[in-house]
Enzyme design. Structure first.
Site, PDB file in Angstrom:
ATOM      1  N   THR A  47       0.861  -1.063  -0.200  1.00 50.82           N
ATOM      2  CA  THR A  47       0.032   0.433   0.482  1.00 50.82           C
ATOM      3  C   THR A  47       1.473   0.726  -0.115  1.00 50.82           C
ATOM      4  O   THR A  47       1.996   1.155   0.775  1.00 50.82           O
ATOM      5  CB  THR A  47      -0.451   0.026   1.181  1.00 50.82           C
ATOM      6  OG1 THR A  47      -0.101   0.119   2.349  1.00 50.82           O
ATOM      7  CG2 THR A  47      -1.637  -1.410   1.516  1.00 50.82           C
ATOM      8  N   GLU A  48       0.631   2.600  -0.723  1.00 49.56           N
ATOM      9  CA  GLU A  48       1.293   3.869  -0.616  1.00 49.56           C
ATOM     10  C   GLU A  48       1.177   3.762   0.860  1.00 49.56           C
ATOM     11  O   GLU A  48       2.247   4.947   0.753  1.00 49.56           O
ATOM     12  CB  GLU A  48       0.289   4.714  -1.321  1.00 49.56           C
ATOM     13  CG  GLU A  48      -0.112   3.826  -3.029  1.00 49.56           C
ATOM     14  CD  GLU A  48      -0.876   5.130  -3.586  1.00 49.56           C
ATOM     15  OE1 GLU A  48      -0.866   6.544  -2.673  1.00 49.56           O
ATOM     16  OE2 GLU A  48      -1.743   5.055  -4.597  1.00 49.56           O
TER      17      GLU A  48
END
Length: 217
Positions: A47-48
């Site tokens: 995930t970012e």
């Protein structure tokens, strides 16, 4: 699109992701993919906001709002998942360390151009965000979207009319009608998931599509 169909598309994407792949799941429909991997399949979700490993959506009533994916949805981590700095997460994206990213889209062109951040609506937030980094940084880009927009028009087009996120970056498009592969010599239909023929499907799409199916339709 019903939640049942959304989950069916997400399950098809999960099936096509190979063992050992490092995969970013974009905001919205792509996050459902995390719920459809076989329990013994080793995939590293990214995930970012800085998580790497396996997770699923948190059960209702058991949410921990310190544990969220990039779409701010509560998740439950599986053993082995790890946390790290947001900047390191973008370093993975920009450094070419992701095998696949799964994103939503407003439009995809016949050449694989992606438009997924702005529809030119005056009320939309004008920020491309991390989708730009993912589109150019991941080795493959898989798109999940409805084939038709609210007007009944194809979102798979000869050329994008919305602002483009990345050029010639999309490898595959999963929709509620069919799955398409974008190759140098054109758009290929690799799977039909609706009760529809190639001829009927072609009538919905303003570009030439070519069958590349395991069995004739």
């Amino acid at each position: 699109m019903s939640i049942e169909i959304r989950n069916q598309i997400a399950a098809r994407v999960a099936r096509d992701i190979p063992e050992g792949a490092y995969v970013n799941l974009g905001i919205g429909l792509p996050t459902l993919v995390a719920n459809h991997f076989d329990a013994d399949k080793e995939v590293f979700l990214h995930t970012e906001n800085g998580i790497l490993g396996r997770w699923v959506a948190a059960e209702q009533g058991h949410e921990d709002w310190d544990l969220i994916n990039a779409g701010k949805e509560p998740i439950a981590l599986l053993p082995g998942a790890s946390f790290f700095h947001h900047a390191d997460s973008f370093g993975m994206m920009r450094g070419g360390h992701l095998d696949i990213c799964v994103l939503g889209a407003y439009q995809v062109s016949a050449k694989g151009d992606l438009a997924n951040w702005h529809t030119d609506s005056p009320n939309a937030v004008p920020a491309v965000g991390g989708a730009m980094d993912l589109a150019v940084g991941a080795k493959k880009v898989y798109i999940i979207m409805e084939l038709l927009n609210k007007k009944g028009e194809s979102k798979l087009l000869e050329q994008c009319s919305y602002p483009v996120t990345g050029l010639e970056c999309v490898s595959r498009v999963y929709t509620d009608y069919a799955t398409f592969e974008i190759e140098p010599d054109g758009v290929k239909v690799i799977e039909i998931v609706k009760d529809i023929s190639i001829t009927e499907l072609q009538k919905l799409i303003p570009i030439l599509i070519q069958p590349k199916l395991k069995t004739a339709v």
